[in-house]
Design an enzyme around this catalytic site. Structure first.
Site, short mmCIF file in Angstrom:
data_model
loop_
_atom_site.label_atom_id
_atom_site.label_comp_id
_atom_site.label_asym_id
_atom_site.label_seq_id
_atom_site.Cartn_x
_atom_site.Cartn_y
_atom_site.Cartn_z
N TRP A 100 46.84 -7.82 -20.05
CA TRP A 100 47.54 -8.24 -18.94
C TRP A 100 48.97 -9.03 -19.66
O TRP A 100 50.04 -8.90 -19.14
CB TRP A 100 46.85 -9.46 -18.32
CG TRP A 100 45.75 -8.87 -17.43
CD1 TRP A 100 44.51 -8.64 -17.47
CD2 TRP A 100 46.28 -7.91 -16.28
NE1 TRP A 100 43.92 -7.93 -16.40
CE2 TRP A 100 44.90 -7.48 -15.95
CE3 TRP A 100 47.17 -7.20 -15.79
CZ2 TRP A 100 44.59 -6.75 -14.88
CZ3 TRP A 100 47.08 -6.16 -14.69
CH2 TRP A 100 45.81 -6.00 -14.21
N ASP A 168 50.12 -17.27 -17.62
CA ASP A 168 49.19 -16.78 -16.75
C ASP A 168 47.81 -17.09 -16.53
O ASP A 168 47.27 -17.01 -17.73
CB ASP A 168 49.19 -15.12 -16.94
CG ASP A 168 48.46 -14.35 -16.16
OD1 ASP A 168 47.82 -14.91 -15.05
OD2 ASP A 168 48.34 -12.98 -16.09
N LYS A 192 40.55 -14.41 -7.99
CA LYS A 192 39.24 -14.66 -8.96
C LYS A 192 38.91 -15.91 -8.64
O LYS A 192 37.54 -15.89 -8.15
CB LYS A 192 39.71 -14.35 -10.22
CG LYS A 192 40.30 -13.00 -10.77
CD LYS A 192 41.60 -12.97 -11.40
CE LYS A 192 42.27 -11.54 -11.58
NZ LYS A 192 41.46 -10.46 -11.51
N1 PMP Z 1 47.02 -11.35 -14.89
C1 PMP Z 1 45.70 -11.47 -14.84
C2 PMP Z 1 45.06 -12.37 -15.99
C3 PMP Z 1 44.76 -10.85 -14.31
O1 PMP Z 1 43.52 -10.55 -14.56
C4 PMP Z 1 45.52 -9.85 -13.37
C5 PMP Z 1 44.60 -8.93 -12.47
N2 PMP Z 1 43.30 -8.60 -12.70
C6 PMP Z 1 46.56 -9.84 -13.30
C7 PMP Z 1 47.42 -10.63 -14.05
C8 PMP Z 1 47.41 -8.90 -12.25
O2 PMP Z 1 47.12 -9.16 -11.07
P1 PMP Z 1 47.63 -8.63 -9.73
O3 PMP Z 1 46.51 -7.44 -9.51
O4 PMP Z 1 47.37 -9.63 -8.57
O5 PMP Z 1 48.99 -8.26 -9.79
#
Ligand code: PMP
Length: 361
Positions: A100, A168, A192
């Site tokens: 990520w 994040d 989450k």
């Molecule tokens: N950052 C993290 C730590 C994630 O786990 C995720 C999605 N699993 C995202 C960003 C991306 O999020 P989204 O699918 O809401 O764009």
């Protein structure tokens, strides 16, 4: 009964879902569902204001920080963080410790110069200590991902940096106490730990607002969102409503300290089984930075015996334990133990793991 170990969208507290159900046709005595309310109505306004106030209280968010509710998920914030913050110097530091943060860095590179503070890691199983980082003194901010959801790598420290820290926290938000004043900006997609997909929480220090690049779309513009109290356009009203109920649930269940204790107990239970299995279960992540939220492991060997893993998943499903399959990029098993997962549910998984070990070792 089903136990949902999904990585996200993930399990919500049953009490919250029941309240949503009971209130669905007549939300707070309005005679209509929250989904049918104008986002400009006082009824809805109270819901959004209460959610923000409860979050401020839960995390002890200082007064010089704004809480914004936006759309576009974590991915939207990969762009928004850069669009809003990279402008002061045109460059930013990225600590890439997993899938990520790598994606975030790639997105930011569209809007400025991205400096990777670490050499490319061979595998995402560790967080190199800060003393090894090559920080750029000219960076507008330092970016990192507190919990890498795919690889199960969670920071065990808050970086000490001289420029705003951008984090994040999508997959470990409200699962342990944090000192908000150490950050320039924190964001988290809801799906989450705190609610349904569709709403993203941004906590940003006031003085960082208003430095966006000219090309910043209004929908990702912190200044516009702030000026309009997150009501620049129609917000994801239902998601915000449910998220507000989750905040109340957290408050009623020991607050962040309570979530933190539960998270520790649940994850330790699973990691102990992995570590005592003589390699039958294998977690590649360095002990110190193993995630309390997402526990990835292989079965049979460090590379994983796919046949055994398939059997394990089938056994789990037969016992009602679902969505345990690892992310498609890494394979294996991943047990996500977000706030809504109870110790009792985790014990059921532990029991299955022990029995499966005994039968297949
Ligand atoms: N950052 C993290 C730590 C994630 O786990 C995720 C999605 N699993 C995202 C960003 C991306 O999020 P989204 O699918 O809401 O764009």
């Amino acid at each position: 009964m089903v136990i949902n170990f999904a990585a996200g969208p993930a399990k919500l507290p049953e009490e919250v879902l029941k309240e949503v159900q009971a209130n669905l046709l007549n939300c707070n005595g309005s005679g209509i569902s929250v989904m049918e309310m104008s986002h400009r109505s006082s009824n809805y306004g109270k819901i959004q204001e209460a959610a923000i106030a409860d979050l401020r209280e839960l995390l002890n968010v200082p007064q010089n920080y704004k809480i914004l509710l936006m759309q576009g998920g974590g991915t939207g914030q990969f762009a928004a963080s850069a669009l809003n913050l990279i402008g002061s110097t045109g460059t930013a530091d990225y600590v890439i410790t997993g899938s990520w943060s790598a994606k975030a860095a790639k997105e930011a590179a569209q809007y400025g110069k991205v400096n990777a503070v670490l050499p490319k890691l061979e595998s995402y199983t560790t967080v190199p200590r800060q003393s090894t980082w090559k920080l750029d003194p000219n960076a507008s901010y330092v970016y990192y991902c507190d919990n890498e959801t795919v690889e199960g790598v969670e920071f065990d420290f808050v970086p000490e940096v001289k420029v705003p820290l951008v984090c994040d926290m999508s997959s470990n938000f409200l699962s342990r106490p944090i000192d908000v004043s150490k950050f320039g900006m924190i964001y988290a997609g809801a799906q989450k730990n705190i609610g349904p997909a569709g709403v993203t929480v941004i906590i940003v220090r006031e003085d960082l607002i208003g430095k966006h690049l000219k090309v910043t779309p209004s929908i990702l513009n912190f200044e516009l969102m702030d000026k309009n109290s997150s009501l620049l356009n129609t917000p994801p009203t239902f998601g915000i409503y449910v998220m507000g109920l989750v905040f109340k649930w957290i408050k009623a269940n020991g607050g962040i300290a309570g979530m933190s204790e539960r998270a520790k107990a649940k994850s330790q239970l699973i990691y102990n089984i992995i570590d005592k299995s003589n390699g039958f279960y294998y977690c590649p992540v360095q002990t110190q930075v193993r995630s309390r939220m997402n526990v990835p492991f292989r079965i049979g060997s460090s590379a994983g015996n796919e046949q055994l893993e398939k059997e394990f998943l089938a056994k789990a499903e037969a016992e009602g334990m679902i969505q345990l399959k690892g992310h498609r990029s890494v394979g294996g098993i991943r047990a996500s133990l977000y706030n809504a997962i109870t110790l009792d549910e985790t014990q059921k998984l532990a029991k299955l793991m022990l029995a499966f070990y005994e039968n297949n070792k």
